[in-house]
Design a protein around this motif. Structure first.
Motif, mmCIF file in Angstrom:
data_model
loop_
_atom_site.group_PDB
_atom_site.id
_atom_site.type_symbol
_atom_site.label_atom_id
_atom_site.label_comp_id
_atom_site.label_asym_id
_atom_site.label_seq_id
_atom_site.Cartn_x
_atom_site.Cartn_y
_atom_site.Cartn_z
ATOM 1 N N GLY A 45 -15.593 -33.084 20.135
ATOM 2 C CA GLY A 45 -16.713 -32.792 19.248
ATOM 3 C C GLY A 45 -17.524 -31.584 19.637
ATOM 4 N N THR A 46 -17.182 -30.933 20.749
ATOM 5 C CA THR A 46 -17.970 -29.786 21.211
ATOM 6 C C THR A 46 -17.338 -28.445 20.857
ATOM 7 O OG1 THR A 46 -16.905 -29.750 23.396
ATOM 8 C CG2 THR A 46 -18.862 -31.154 23.133
ATOM 9 N N HIS A 47 -16.200 -28.457 20.199
ATOM 10 C CA HIS A 47 -15.488 -27.224 19.869
ATOM 11 C C HIS A 47 -15.558 -26.962 18.363
ATOM 12 C CE1 HIS A 47 -13.692 -29.024 23.500
ATOM 13 N NE2 HIS A 47 -13.603 -27.785 23.933
ATOM 14 N N ALA A 48 -15.209 -25.752 17.991
ATOM 15 C CA ALA A 48 -15.127 -25.448 16.559
ATOM 16 C C ALA A 48 -14.092 -26.339 15.889
ATOM 17 C CB ALA A 48 -14.786 -23.971 16.356
ATOM 18 N N LEU A 49 -13.013 -26.630 16.602
ATOM 19 C CA LEU A 49 -11.954 -27.494 16.084
ATOM 20 C C LEU A 49 -11.440 -28.382 17.196
ATOM 21 C CD1 LEU A 49 -9.950 -28.346 13.858
ATOM 22 C CD2 LEU A 49 -8.485 -26.439 14.572
ATOM 23 N N ASP A 50 -11.432 -29.686 16.941
ATOM 24 C CA ASP A 50 -10.860 -30.658 17.868
ATOM 25 C C ASP A 50 -9.628 -31.276 17.198
ATOM 26 O OD1 ASP A 50 -12.915 -30.817 20.112
ATOM 27 O OD2 ASP A 50 -14.162 -31.148 18.346
ATOM 28 N N VAL A 51 -8.476 -31.136 17.826
ATOM 29 C CA VAL A 51 -7.209 -31.587 17.267
ATOM 30 C C VAL A 51 -6.636 -32.694 18.141
ATOM 31 C CG1 VAL A 51 -4.879 -30.909 16.603
ATOM 32 C CG2 VAL A 51 -6.761 -29.288 16.345
ATOM 33 N N ILE A 52 -6.222 -33.782 17.512
ATOM 34 C CA ILE A 52 -5.557 -34.871 18.234
ATOM 35 C C ILE A 52 -4.067 -34.806 17.921
ATOM 36 C CG2 ILE A 52 -5.391 -37.363 18.554
ATOM 37 C CD1 ILE A 52 -8.310 -37.577 17.663
ATOM 38 N N TYR A 53 -3.280 -34.444 18.927
ATOM 39 C CA TYR A 53 -1.831 -34.391 18.748
ATOM 40 C C TYR A 53 -1.250 -35.771 19.049
ATOM 41 C CZ TYR A 53 3.083 -33.398 19.701
ATOM 42 O OH TYR A 53 4.458 -33.426 19.702
ATOM 43 N N VAL A 54 -0.712 -36.390 18.019
ATOM 44 C CA VAL A 54 -0.085 -37.704 18.159
ATOM 45 C C VAL A 54 1.345 -37.469 18.639
ATOM 46 C CG1 VAL A 54 0.483 -39.868 16.999
ATOM 47 C CG2 VAL A 54 -1.557 -38.577 16.307
ATOM 48 N N CYS A 55 1.555 -37.609 19.928
ATOM 49 C CA CYS A 55 2.850 -37.240 20.516
ATOM 50 C C CYS A 55 3.966 -38.207 20.137
ATOM 51 C CB CYS A 55 2.744 -37.203 22.045
ATOM 52 S SG CYS A 55 1.451 -36.135 22.691
ATOM 53 N N THR A 56 3.619 -39.502 20.072
ATOM 54 C CA THR A 56 4.653 -40.518 19.866
ATOM 55 C C THR A 56 4.152 -41.629 18.953
ATOM 56 O OG1 THR A 56 3.987 -42.005 21.665
ATOM 57 C CG2 THR A 56 5.395 -40.134 22.265
ATOM 58 N N GLY A 57 5.086 -42.454 18.530
ATOM 59 C CA GLY A 57 4.707 -43.690 17.875
ATOM 60 C C GLY A 57 4.140 -44.663 18.891
ATOM 61 N N GLY A 58 3.633 -45.790 18.418
ATOM 62 C CA GLY A 58 3.061 -46.777 19.317
ATOM 63 C C GLY A 58 1.683 -46.406 19.828
ATOM 64 N N THR A 59 1.071 -45.413 19.234
ATOM 65 C CA THR A 59 -0.250 -44.946 19.685
ATOM 66 C C THR A 59 -1.373 -45.429 18.770
ATOM 67 O OG1 THR A 59 0.209 -42.913 18.459
ATOM 68 C CG2 THR A 59 0.597 -42.865 20.833
#
Length: 376
Positions: A45-59
């Motif tokens: 939340g402190t950046h211009a853009l925060d990206v969550i990379y969903v690497c795998t299933g089961g997450t």
């Protein structure tokens, strides 16, 4: 500090080394200057853009537990990045469905390399613009001109949605700040410094009766210097200029239509305050209505332009792309005169059926996509 941060979600059921290898391989295609935070979400939340990379299933369950803390740190839409490996996309779809069920906005960024990078760059640009506007102070020097009966703003909405504080400043304070030579430019700079403003809109016609001078040239100079400097006390126009400045580092040209051809989509816009850094050349003339002071006749490079305006309550906006086909120098209207051909000629009907006031902002280039994204 990087404008973008990438966080990762991975299931313990997958081989850790393989996940690491695939993550590095996938993120190597991302053409952003980002910082990789892996599973440490402490600065989310402190950046211009925060990206969550969903690497795998089961997450999905991991994200479910994580969500309350994310929402405490940021109210922005959740940006999920998905690859074509390890059920990344399937897990992202389940997560996004969960977000929507809980009335949290978000999106999945997935596709070929070109699309993913174009989308990430756009979201970073918009996020950075929002960050620039947050905490911004814009002055209303004098009240809106008497004829601007539809050009006020909802201050609470502006503060909540844009992070902008509107500051009321009496015209007399501006007059009191005038140096001995009655320099309007110097007085405006003094006012901005005193109130810590990043811009303002000025009830400029009051200058004519008091000083027999106009603010056109000072406003044109201040806009070119990186401030937002609007005229006639038009607050929605000033807000539109502030958005344009935050996104594209140019204030835009505040102007009003003088003539409209609904069937062809050709419009003539005119005003006397075009920013000096938007033109190839300019001439100085008198202010049109009064015949006093100095008006700017600027000649902008012909080519693609965008016409833009937001309403004072931010409930409506207008965006039209077009082309500046020629500039005029007629003596019977404001000094900078631009003939613009709208790409979609049907949009000309907006000006005659449902306009947002009379002033609109013209900026070089086609920018519908960026503006639409910002206003989501």
């Amino acid at each position: 500090m990087s404008k973008t941060a990438v966080y990762t979600l991975a299931s313990v059921l997958h081989n850790a080394e393989q996940v690491k290898m695939l993550t590095q391989e996938f993120l190597s295609t991302v053409r952003l200057d980002y910082v990789l935070r892996n599973s440490d979400f402490s600065d989310y939340g402190t950046h211009a853009l925060d990206v969550i990379y969903v690497c795998t299933g089961g997450t999905e369950g991991i994200f479910q537990q994580l969500l309350p803390s994310l929402l405490q740190r940021s109210t922005r839409p959740v940006c999920l990045l998905a690859s074509g490996n390890s059920n990344s996309l399937a897990a992202s779809m389940e997560i996004l469905s969960y977000l929507q069920q809980h009335h949290v906005s978000g999106e999945i960024i997935h596709g070929d390399e070109e699309y993913v990078n174009r989308r990430l760059h756009l979201l970073e640009q918009v996020g950075e613009a929002r960050r620039r506007l947050n905490g911004c102070r814009l002055g209303i020097i004098g009240e809106p001109s008497d004829w601007l009966i539809a050009s006020h703003a909802d201050r609470e909405v502006v503060k909540q949605r844009l992070g902008i504080s509107l500051v009321d400043i009496a015209m007399q304070e501006l007059f009191n700040a005038m140096p001995g030579d009655n320099s309007i430019y110097a007085a405006l700079k003094t006012i901005m410094e005193a109130h810590q403003l990043q811009g303002f809109t000025l009830r400029c016609f009051d200058l004519i009766g008091r000083l027999h001078d106009t603010g056109c040239l000072p406003l044109a100079r201040l806009n070119a210097a990186g401030y937002v400097a609007g005229c006639e006390g038009d607050v929605p126009a000033m807000l539109s200029m502030a958005i344009v400045r935050a996104l594209f580092n140019v204030s835009g040209f505040q102007a009003n239509p003088a003539t409209i051809h609904p069937e062809t989509g050709e419009l003539l816009f005119a005003h006397c305050t075009i920013p000096l850094n938007m033109v190839e050349r300019y001439e100085l003339d008198t202010h049109f209505e009064s015949g006093l002071g100095t008006g700017v006749r600027g000649f902008m490079k012909e080519g693609p332009v965008t016409v833009f305006k937001v309403s004072g309550d931010l409930k409506r906006h207008f965006i039209a792309e077009g082309h500046l086909v020629r500039s005029l120098a007629k003596p019977n209207m404001c000094r900078t005169q631009q003939v613009i051909q709208l790409t979609d000629r049907s949009q000309a009907s907006y000006f005659l059926n449902a306009p947002i006031g009379n002033h609109h902002i013209i900026l070089p280039g086609h920018h519908r996509e960026e503006l639409e994204e910002f206003l989501k």
